[in-house]
Design an enzyme around this catalytic site. Structure first.
Site, PDB file in Angstrom:
ATOM      1  N   GLY A 249      26.070  45.610  40.055  1.00 44.89           N
ATOM      2  CA  GLY A 249      26.326  47.045  39.942  1.00 44.89           C
ATOM      3  C   GLY A 249      27.809  47.371  39.798  1.00 44.89           C
TER       4      GLY A 249
ATOM      5  N   ALA B 123      25.462  46.301  43.875  1.00 42.07           N
ATOM      6  CA  ALA B 123      24.639  47.145  44.747  1.00 42.07           C
ATOM      7  C   ALA B 123      24.556  46.455  46.105  1.00 42.07           C
ATOM      8  CB  ALA B 123      23.260  47.310  44.131  1.00 42.07           C
TER       9      ALA B 123
HETATM   10  N1  CAA Z   1      25.873  43.651  49.145  1.00 42.79           N
HETATM   11  C1  CAA Z   1      26.034  43.660  50.471  1.00 42.79           C
HETATM   12  N2  CAA Z   1      27.001  42.967  51.096  1.00 42.79           N
HETATM   13  C2  CAA Z   1      27.830  42.237  50.329  1.00 42.79           C
HETATM   14  C3  CAA Z   1      27.707  42.184  48.935  1.00 42.79           C
HETATM   15  C4  CAA Z   1      26.679  42.942  48.331  1.00 42.79           C
HETATM   16  N3  CAA Z   1      26.520  43.006  47.010  1.00 42.79           N
HETATM   17  N4  CAA Z   1      28.668  41.358  48.462  1.00 42.79           N
HETATM   18  C5  CAA Z   1      29.368  40.936  49.516  1.00 42.79           C
HETATM   19  N5  CAA Z   1      28.862  41.445  50.649  1.00 42.79           N
HETATM   20  C6  CAA Z   1      29.314  41.238  52.012  1.00 42.79           C
HETATM   21  C7  CAA Z   1      28.924  39.856  52.522  1.00 42.79           C
HETATM   22  O1  CAA Z   1      27.584  39.852  52.979  1.00 42.79           O
HETATM   23  C8  CAA Z   1      29.928  39.646  53.610  1.00 42.79           C
HETATM   24  O2  CAA Z   1      29.519  40.393  54.732  1.00 42.79           O
HETATM   25  P1  CAA Z   1      29.470  39.671  56.207  1.00 42.79           P
HETATM   26  O3  CAA Z   1      30.912  39.358  56.497  1.00 42.79           O
HETATM   27  O4  CAA Z   1      28.898  40.747  57.059  1.00 42.79           O
HETATM   28  O5  CAA Z   1      28.638  38.480  56.057  1.00 42.79           O
HETATM   29  C9  CAA Z   1      31.175  40.323  53.055  1.00 42.79           C
HETATM   30  O6  CAA Z   1      30.741  41.225  52.047  1.00 42.79           O
HETATM   31  C10 CAA Z   1      32.158  39.348  52.435  1.00 42.79           C
HETATM   32  O7  CAA Z   1      31.467  38.598  51.465  1.00 42.79           O
HETATM   33  P2  CAA Z   1      31.515  36.990  51.383  1.00 42.79           P
HETATM   34  O8  CAA Z   1      31.758  36.409  52.733  1.00 42.79           O
HETATM   35  O9  CAA Z   1      30.307  36.531  50.661  1.00 42.79           O
HETATM   36  O10 CAA Z   1      32.839  36.810  50.508  1.00 42.79           O
HETATM   37  P3  CAA Z   1      33.181  35.586  49.544  1.00 42.79           P
HETATM   38  O11 CAA Z   1      34.604  35.758  49.141  1.00 42.79           O
HETATM   39  O12 CAA Z   1      32.815  34.283  50.188  1.00 42.79           O
HETATM   40  O13 CAA Z   1      32.247  35.742  48.253  1.00 42.79           O
HETATM   41  C11 CAA Z   1      31.241  37.020  46.472  1.00 42.79           C
HETATM   42  C12 CAA Z   1      32.459  36.836  47.399  1.00 42.79           C
HETATM   43  C13 CAA Z   1      31.166  35.850  45.504  1.00 42.79           C
HETATM   44  C14 CAA Z   1      31.460  38.308  45.697  1.00 42.79           C
HETATM   45  C15 CAA Z   1      29.942  37.084  47.325  1.00 42.79           C
HETATM   46  O14 CAA Z   1      30.123  38.016  48.363  1.00 42.79           O
HETATM   47  C16 CAA Z   1      28.716  37.468  46.561  1.00 42.79           C
HETATM   48  O15 CAA Z   1      28.171  36.651  45.849  1.00 42.79           O
HETATM   49  N6  CAA Z   1      28.281  38.745  46.694  1.00 42.79           N
HETATM   50  C17 CAA Z   1      27.059  39.222  46.070  1.00 42.79           C
HETATM   51  C18 CAA Z   1      27.299  39.507  44.595  1.00 42.79           C
HETATM   52  C19 CAA Z   1      26.006  39.953  43.943  1.00 42.79           C
HETATM   53  O16 CAA Z   1      25.033  39.230  43.915  1.00 42.79           O
HETATM   54  N7  CAA Z   1      26.006  41.165  43.388  1.00 42.79           N
HETATM   55  C20 CAA Z   1      24.849  41.731  42.711  1.00 42.79           C
HETATM   56  C21 CAA Z   1      24.096  42.619  43.652  1.00 42.79           C
HETATM   57  S1  CAA Z   1      22.556  43.174  42.981  1.00 42.79           S
HETATM   58  C22 CAA Z   1      22.960  44.491  41.977  1.00 42.79           C
HETATM   59  O17 CAA Z   1      24.113  44.863  41.841  1.00 42.79           O
HETATM   60  C23 CAA Z   1      21.795  45.133  41.271  1.00 42.79           C
HETATM   61  C24 CAA Z   1      22.181  46.126  40.225  1.00 42.79           C
HETATM   62  O18 CAA Z   1      22.095  45.841  39.057  1.00 42.79           O
HETATM   63  C25 CAA Z   1      22.589  47.472  40.550  1.00 42.79           C
END
Ligand code: CAA
Length: 287
Positions: A138, A95
């Protein structure tokens, strides 16, 4: 902006190898989703999540686009199966955290936040997830809402919500234990750690892992095979199989029996058995 189904004209754009030949739709043009037809005579609907700058984070407009695309293919009588994939290094990274960050409890409660995601399970045609990279939070939950999951060997699955001070909100605490068992699901949900594609396959989350360069083609081939069957019988079979998730065994078996009996009211059941007896291929009417 989504356009009406009646406006959705399809034209041939490219024919390369069988599996990459795609019938590209001129419409609908959606902001965060690409929609194409592929497989034999375009009988497979291909939906690609396309928000590369945010690793396909599932913001509300993307989820609206996704539902529009799935409903279009569900209503398209030529389509027999749907493949859902991601792009770049992500299937979907969850999400949208930036969208969720300012939200509060009353707002979530009032709007029943994320409840509309569950509309995915109302699609009657089979949806095959082809997971290319990160399927987190998500993203993993959306993959689990599909009917089966295929993975590139580069795929990674996880429920990292715990690291954000929250918990999975779209099935991660419910569908994951059913898929891989309580201990493994508990470990994933409580540590937030990711598992790789081969572990996901070993644990039963994923049906099969394919090499990264052809995982999508391999998934489309399976979807194409499903799409070659009677669409009516496939939809009935999907409903019966899903009953295994939704009910106790006795109730599920009763549902199965009722739907099995019901297939004897269809033309396609008559055709399927007659074709076997006459030693020929069946010709499905989807009726
Ligand atoms: N929401 C919003 N933006 C996100 C995102 C997310 N879930 N995941 C990645 N992005 C964005 C980052 O903020 C970044 O944007 P900027 O360039 O503007 O800063 C861009 O995507 C690229 O991401 P990273 O620079 O972090 O890429 P990475 O390769 O270094 O890392 C990753 C990849 C490990 C997937 C890392 O992005 C990450 O940990 N993302 C979040 C994953 C997460 O926590 N997901 C769960 C969300 S909560 C949920 O889903 C609730 C539910 O049950 C429905």
């Amino acid at each position: 902006m989504a356009l009406k189904l009646s406006q959705w004209s399809v034209r041939m754009l490219q024919f390369n190898r069988w599996s990459t030949s795609r019938l590209m739709s001129t419409l609908p043009e959606l902001e965060y989703i690409k929609v194409e037809k592929c497989g034999t005579d375009g009988r497979v609907g291909l939906v690609t999540l396309h928000r590369p700058k945010a690793l396909n984070a599932l913001c509300s407009p993307l989820m609206d686009d996704l539902m529009t695309a799935l409903k279009l293919f569900d209503a398209d009588q030529k389509v027999g199966a749907i493949v859902l994939t991601g792009s770049g290094k992500a299937f979907a990274a969850g999400a949208d955290i930036k969208e969720m960050q300012p939200r509060d409890f009353p707002e979530n409660f009032r709007e029943n936040f994320l409840s509309q995601w569950t509309d995915m399970v109302k699609i009657s045609k089979p949806i095959l997830a082809a997971v290319n990279g990160f399927a987190l939070g998500g993203g993993c939950e959306v993959a689990m809402m599909c009917d089966m999951i295929y993975a590139s060997e580069k795929a990674k699955f996880g429920q990292p919500e715990i690291t954000l001070g929250t918990i999975p909100g779209a099935g991660g605490t419910q569908r994951l234990p059913r898929a891989i068992g309580k201990s493994r699901a508990m470990e994933m949900n409580l540590t937030g750690d990711m598992i790789d594609a081969h572990t996901a396959e070993k644990w039963g989350l994923v049906a099969r892992v394919f090499p990264a360069d052809n995982f999508l083609d391999e998934t489309i081939k399976i979807a194409d095979k499903i799409a070659s069957k009677s669409k009516l019988t496939v939809a009935i079979c999907k409903q019966a199989t899903n009953a295994a998730y939704e009910s106790a065994l006795s109730e599920g078996l009763a549902t199965e029996k009722r739907l099995f009996h019901a297939t004897f009211a269809t033309q396609d059941r008559k055709e399927g058995m007659t074709a076997f007896v006459e030693k020929r291929e069946p010709v499905w009417q989807d009726n």
